[in-house]
Design a protein around this motif. Structure first.
Motif, PDB file in Angstrom:
ATOM      1  N   LEU A  27      17.512  25.827  -7.413  1.00 20.06           N
ATOM      2  CA  LEU A  27      16.428  25.117  -7.713  1.00 20.06           C
ATOM      3  C   LEU A  27      14.853  25.019  -6.887  1.00 20.06           C
ATOM      4  CD1 LEU A  27      17.072  23.397 -11.184  1.00 20.06           C
ATOM      5  CD2 LEU A  27      16.715  26.128 -10.827  1.00 20.06           C
ATOM      6  N   GLY A  28      15.905  25.228  -5.576  1.00 18.16           N
ATOM      7  CA  GLY A  28      14.101  25.246  -4.324  1.00 18.16           C
ATOM      8  C   GLY A  28      14.311  23.769  -4.351  1.00 18.16           C
ATOM      9  N   GLN A  29      14.400  22.692  -4.687  1.00 22.59           N
ATOM     10  CA  GLN A  29      14.001  21.402  -4.335  1.00 22.59           C
ATOM     11  C   GLN A  29      14.677  20.875  -3.138  1.00 22.59           C
ATOM     12  OE1 GLN A  29      15.147  19.699  -8.557  1.00 22.59           O
ATOM     13  NE2 GLN A  29      13.541  20.914  -9.877  1.00 22.59           N
ATOM     14  N   GLY A  30      13.659  19.273  -3.052  1.00 27.84           N
ATOM     15  CA  GLY A  30      14.055  18.633  -1.715  1.00 27.84           C
ATOM     16  C   GLY A  30      15.511  18.080  -1.795  1.00 27.84           C
ATOM     17  N   LYS A  31      15.497  17.263  -1.524  1.00 27.35           N
ATOM     18  CA  LYS A  31      15.785  15.442  -1.185  1.00 27.35           C
ATOM     19  C   LYS A  31      17.934  16.167  -1.140  1.00 27.35           C
ATOM     20  CE  LYS A  31      13.890  13.043  -4.630  1.00 27.35           C
ATOM     21  NZ  LYS A  31      13.527  13.032  -5.932  1.00 27.35           N
ATOM     22  N   VAL A  32      18.093  17.014  -0.336  1.00 33.76           N
ATOM     23  CA  VAL A  32      18.756  17.574   0.072  1.00 33.76           C
ATOM     24  C   VAL A  32      19.140  18.132   1.907  1.00 33.76           C
ATOM     25  CG1 VAL A  32      20.178  18.490  -2.151  1.00 33.76           C
ATOM     26  CG2 VAL A  32      18.793  19.745  -0.719  1.00 33.76           C
ATOM     27  N   SER A  33      19.938  17.916   2.612  1.00 40.20           N
ATOM     28  CA  SER A  33      19.621  18.490   4.533  1.00 40.20           C
ATOM     29  C   SER A  33      19.685  19.395   3.909  1.00 40.20           C
ATOM     30  CB  SER A  33      21.200  17.545   4.158  1.00 40.20           C
ATOM     31  OG  SER A  33      22.150  17.995   4.409  1.00 40.20           O
ATOM     32  N   ASP A  34      19.312  20.320   5.426  1.00 40.52           N
ATOM     33  CA  ASP A  34      19.841  21.792   6.109  1.00 40.52           C
ATOM     34  C   ASP A  34      21.207  21.966   6.101  1.00 40.52           C
ATOM     35  OD1 ASP A  34      16.661  21.189   5.620  1.00 40.52           O
ATOM     36  OD2 ASP A  34      17.033  21.094   8.180  1.00 40.52           O
ATOM     37  N   ARG A  35      21.849  20.506   6.199  1.00 42.63           N
ATOM     38  CA  ARG A  35      23.335  21.550   6.222  1.00 42.63           C
ATOM     39  C   ARG A  35      24.055  22.032   4.727  1.00 42.63           C
ATOM     40  NH1 ARG A  35      27.923  17.775   8.912  1.00 42.63           N
ATOM     41  NH2 ARG A  35      30.037  19.695   8.891  1.00 42.63           N
ATOM     42  N   THR A  36      23.274  21.207   4.036  1.00 45.67           N
ATOM     43  CA  THR A  36      23.993  21.222   2.804  1.00 45.67           C
ATOM     44  C   THR A  36      23.832  22.036   2.194  1.00 45.67           C
ATOM     45  OG1 THR A  36      24.540  18.740   2.252  1.00 45.67           O
ATOM     46  CG2 THR A  36      24.144  20.004   0.351  1.00 45.67           C
ATOM     47  N   ARG A  37      22.255  22.711   2.184  1.00 45.75           N
ATOM     48  CA  ARG A  37      21.302  23.631   1.387  1.00 45.75           C
ATOM     49  C   ARG A  37      22.390  25.218   2.119  1.00 45.75           C
ATOM     50  NH1 ARG A  37      16.774  22.010   2.719  1.00 45.75           N
ATOM     51  NH2 ARG A  37      16.420  21.563   0.116  1.00 45.75           N
ATOM     52  N   ARG A  38      22.273  24.921   3.353  1.00 48.03           N
ATOM     53  CA  ARG A  38      22.330  26.165   3.815  1.00 48.03           C
ATOM     54  C   ARG A  38      24.356  26.666   3.686  1.00 48.03           C
ATOM     55  NH1 ARG A  38      19.921  24.544   8.667  1.00 48.03           N
ATOM     56  NH2 ARG A  38      22.900  23.317   9.422  1.00 48.03           N
ATOM     57  N   ARG A  39      25.320  25.211   3.755  1.00 48.21           N
ATOM     58  CA  ARG A  39      26.445  25.596   2.368  1.00 48.21           C
ATOM     59  C   ARG A  39      26.114  25.937   1.170  1.00 48.21           C
ATOM     60  NH1 ARG A  39      31.510  27.185   2.903  1.00 48.21           N
ATOM     61  NH2 ARG A  39      32.465  25.539   2.224  1.00 48.21           N
ATOM     62  N   VAL A  40      25.562  25.048  -0.032  1.00 40.62           N
ATOM     63  CA  VAL A  40      25.239  25.936  -0.556  1.00 40.62           C
ATOM     64  C   VAL A  40      25.304  27.143  -0.810  1.00 40.62           C
ATOM     65  CG1 VAL A  40      24.385  25.519  -3.239  1.00 40.62           C
ATOM     66  CG2 VAL A  40      25.447  23.374  -1.695  1.00 40.62           C
ATOM     67  N   LEU A  41      24.099  27.528   0.011  1.00 47.53           N
ATOM     68  CA  LEU A  41      23.782  29.035  -0.594  1.00 47.53           C
ATOM     69  C   LEU A  41      24.395  29.690   0.116  1.00 47.53           C
ATOM     70  CD1 LEU A  41      19.647  28.517   0.654  1.00 47.53           C
ATOM     71  CD2 LEU A  41      20.614  28.903  -1.292  1.00 47.53           C
ATOM     72  N   ALA A  42      25.729  29.805   0.832  1.00 44.95           N
ATOM     73  CA  ALA A  42      26.661  30.095   1.776  1.00 44.95           C
ATOM     74  C   ALA A  42      27.704  31.127   0.331  1.00 44.95           C
ATOM     75  CB  ALA A  42      26.995  30.151   2.927  1.00 44.95           C
ATOM     76  N   VAL A  43      27.810  29.605  -0.373  1.00 45.01           N
ATOM     77  CA  VAL A  43      29.288  29.587  -1.086  1.00 45.01           C
ATOM     78  C   VAL A  43      28.561  30.418  -2.637  1.00 45.01           C
ATOM     79  CG1 VAL A  43      30.243  28.043  -2.787  1.00 45.01           C
ATOM     80  CG2 VAL A  43      30.725  27.747  -0.708  1.00 45.01           C
ATOM     81  N   ALA A  44      27.306  30.158  -2.904  1.00 45.41           N
ATOM     82  CA  ALA A  44      26.446  30.604  -4.036  1.00 45.41           C
ATOM     83  C   ALA A  44      26.289  32.544  -3.660  1.00 45.41           C
ATOM     84  CB  ALA A  44      24.951  30.428  -4.237  1.00 45.41           C
ATOM     85  N   ASP A  45      26.469  32.305  -2.711  1.00 41.56           N
ATOM     86  CA  ASP A  45      26.411  34.449  -2.133  1.00 41.56           C
ATOM     87  C   ASP A  45      27.347  34.509  -1.944  1.00 41.56           C
ATOM     88  OD1 ASP A  45      24.468  36.657  -0.933  1.00 41.56           O
ATOM     89  OD2 ASP A  45      25.915  35.923   0.682  1.00 41.56           O
ATOM     90  N   GLU A  46      28.659  33.892  -1.585  1.00 40.94           N
ATOM     91  CA  GLU A  46      29.888  34.029  -1.351  1.00 40.94           C
ATOM     92  C   GLU A  46      30.753  34.700  -3.238  1.00 40.94           C
ATOM     93  OE1 GLU A  46      32.229  31.826   0.545  1.00 40.94           O
ATOM     94  OE2 GLU A  46      31.118  32.108   2.208  1.00 40.94           O
ATOM     95  N   LEU A  47      30.145  33.830  -3.800  1.00 39.33           N
ATOM     96  CA  LEU A  47      30.500  33.550  -5.512  1.00 39.33           C
ATOM     97  C   LEU A  47      29.768  34.859  -6.812  1.00 39.33           C
ATOM     98  CD1 LEU A  47      31.654  29.978  -5.984  1.00 39.33           C
ATOM     99  CD2 LEU A  47      33.135  31.710  -5.551  1.00 39.33           C
ATOM    100  N   GLY A  48      29.014  35.263  -5.606  1.00 44.18           N
ATOM    101  CA  GLY A  48      27.715  36.194  -6.794  1.00 44.18           C
ATOM    102  C   GLY A  48      27.112  35.175  -7.503  1.00 44.18           C
ATOM    103  N   TYR A  49      27.085  34.056  -7.610  1.00 43.07           N
ATOM    104  CA  TYR A  49      26.313  32.895  -8.250  1.00 43.07           C
ATOM    105  C   TYR A  49      25.190  33.093  -8.527  1.00 43.07           C
ATOM    106  CZ  TYR A  49      24.281  28.814 -11.129  1.00 43.07           C
ATOM    107  OH  TYR A  49      23.771  27.936 -11.294  1.00 43.07           O
ATOM    108  N   VAL A  50      24.061  33.275  -9.580  1.00 44.79           N
ATOM    109  CA  VAL A  50      23.138  33.532 -10.194  1.00 44.79           C
ATOM    110  C   VAL A  50      22.338  32.779 -11.159  1.00 44.79           C
ATOM    111  CG1 VAL A  50      20.726  34.949 -10.621  1.00 44.79           C
ATOM    112  CG2 VAL A  50      22.799  36.392  -9.890  1.00 44.79           C
ATOM    113  N   THR A  51      21.215  31.922 -10.216  1.00 40.84           N
ATOM    114  CA  THR A  51      20.825  30.657 -11.157  1.00 40.84           C
ATOM    115  C   THR A  51      20.446  30.716 -12.490  1.00 40.84           C
ATOM    116  OG1 THR A  51      20.417  29.647  -8.964  1.00 40.84           O
ATOM    117  CG2 THR A  51      18.874  29.070 -11.188  1.00 40.84           C
ATOM    118  N   ASN A  52      20.045  30.064 -13.888  1.00 37.48           N
ATOM    119  CA  ASN A  52      19.881  30.606 -14.690  1.00 37.48           C
ATOM    120  C   ASN A  52      18.677  29.827 -15.015  1.00 37.48           C
ATOM    121  OD1 ASN A  52      19.081  30.139 -17.409  1.00 37.48           O
ATOM    122  ND2 ASN A  52      20.983  30.553 -18.283  1.00 37.48           N
TER     123      ASN A  52
END
Length: 371
Positions: free
Chosen positions: A38-63
């Protein structure tokens, strides 16, 4: 052979991937994954990059709608825009999107080009409401105040661009009366006393109706002879304008939009009349690309300011941001839900900028043969 726990997860069909799957694969909590998506704060850059990479690999789309419903709030606002192919509306659309992004407001847009007394536009507003938007921005002159009344008691709603005659609907608009007065005063200062004004009907375009009405009233109050030429669908009033100019009955023709001014100039030239040597012309909007090269005499409406103030007000109404100072002026105590002005209806009118151009000059003093 064993498989490493860090190997990329196997892609799944996009519609079946859940946020829980992304969180598990990334090795983070569902809350952290949600904040990243959701583009919110309170997470590290490392966590953000990891989550976005996994979401892309899985083909996840935010509802987004489901996430906002779950959190009990929404920053998504419905935008109804009239004819995005019109340069003035196209720029307003871009500026609203820009201001919305800066304020954390997501705009869900629909546009209507041709309509029958606003019915399609009202239907579009109902469709936007069905998408569970938190508020509505109405950027069209083709919907009346009465047609907006049923919406104001259900969710925050604000006009953008069009002046609002009702004391119950919020609006941030161009100061159409000021634009019309300044254009009419310019024509009078040039010495024109016989002027044609193409006039719009309120039900067709309320902004153009206001512009043409104020132009006519000011010219007549200063002693000018005004020929009112009403246009509507199927009748553009251009033939009458050209005929009056050709016969020397008028030395200037004023129209309430730049697109109409270009059409008028083309028709005048086809009839062998020069602008401004034979007849002066003025328009209004000031948004057309290359307007400096075209040399149109016009008013440049305050699109950027209207977009910024509209978003600031709707953001306050839906509680999406703490932007701003005291909003608006005037209005009654019946402001409806999400009132941003302490019980008053927001009515802000923002003035534009006069562009002198080359299409309006003094009236020709010789060679006129009035019929």
């Amino acid at each position: 052979m064993s498989t490493s726990a860090s190997a990329p997860p196997e892609p799944r069909p996009p519609g079946r991937v859940r946020l829980e799957d992304v969180a598990a694969a990334a090795g983070v909590s569902r809350t952290s994954a949600s904040r990243v998506m959701l583009g919110q704060g309170k997470v590290s850059d490392r966590t953000r990059r990891r989550v976005l990479a996994v979401a892309d690999e899985l083909g996840y789309v935010t509802n987004v709608a489901a996430s906002e419903l779950a959190s009990g709030g929404s920053s998504t606002v419905g935008l109804l825009l009239r004819d995005a192919s019109n340069p003035a509306y196209g720029l307003l659309f871009s500026e609203l999107q820009k201001a919305g992004h800066a304020a954390g407001v997501t705009l869900l847009s629909m546009t209507i080009k041709h309509d029958d007394q606003g019915r399609q536009q009202v239907a579009s507003l109902h469709r936007l409401m069905g998408m569970r938007v938190a508020g509505l921005i109405v950027a069209t002159g083709g919907v009346t105040s009465d047609q907006l009344e049923p919406f104001r008691d259900r969710l925050p709603i604000i006009r953008a661009g069009r002046p609002e005659s009702s004391g119950r609907i919020h609006a941030v608009s161009y100061d159409e009366e000021d634009a019309a007065r300044r254009l009419a005063e310019h024509i009078l200062e040039l010495g024109h006393t016989d002027v044609a004004v193409q006039t719009a009907r309120a039900e067709d375009s309320y902004p153009e109706f206001v512009r043409s009405t104020v132009m006519t009233q000011l010219l007549e109050s200063r002693g000018a002879t005004v020929h009112r030429l009403e246009y509507r669908r199927g009748h553009d009033a251009m033939d009458e304008s050209v005929d009056l100019a050709r016969r020397g009955r008028v030395s200037a023709v004023m129209v309430p939009s730049d697109l109409r001014q270009l059409t008028l100039i083309r028709r005048l030239h086809e009839a062998g009349l020069r602008t401004p040597e034979d007849v002066a012309t003025t328009g209004c909007d000031g948004i057309l690309p290359g307007i400096d090269l075209l040399g149109l005499t016009t008013m440049r409406i305050a699109v950027e300011d209207v977009a910024e103030r509209t978003i600031a007000n709707i953001a306050r109404m839906i509680g999406a941001t703490g932007i701003g100072d005291d909003a608006g002026s005037g209005g009654s105590a019946e402001a409806g839900p999400g009132d941003p002005a302490g019980g008053r209806v927001v009515h802000e009118r923002l003035p534009g900028r006069f562009i002198q151009g080359r299409t309006a000059g003094p009236p020709r003093t010789t060679g006129r043969t009035p019929a």
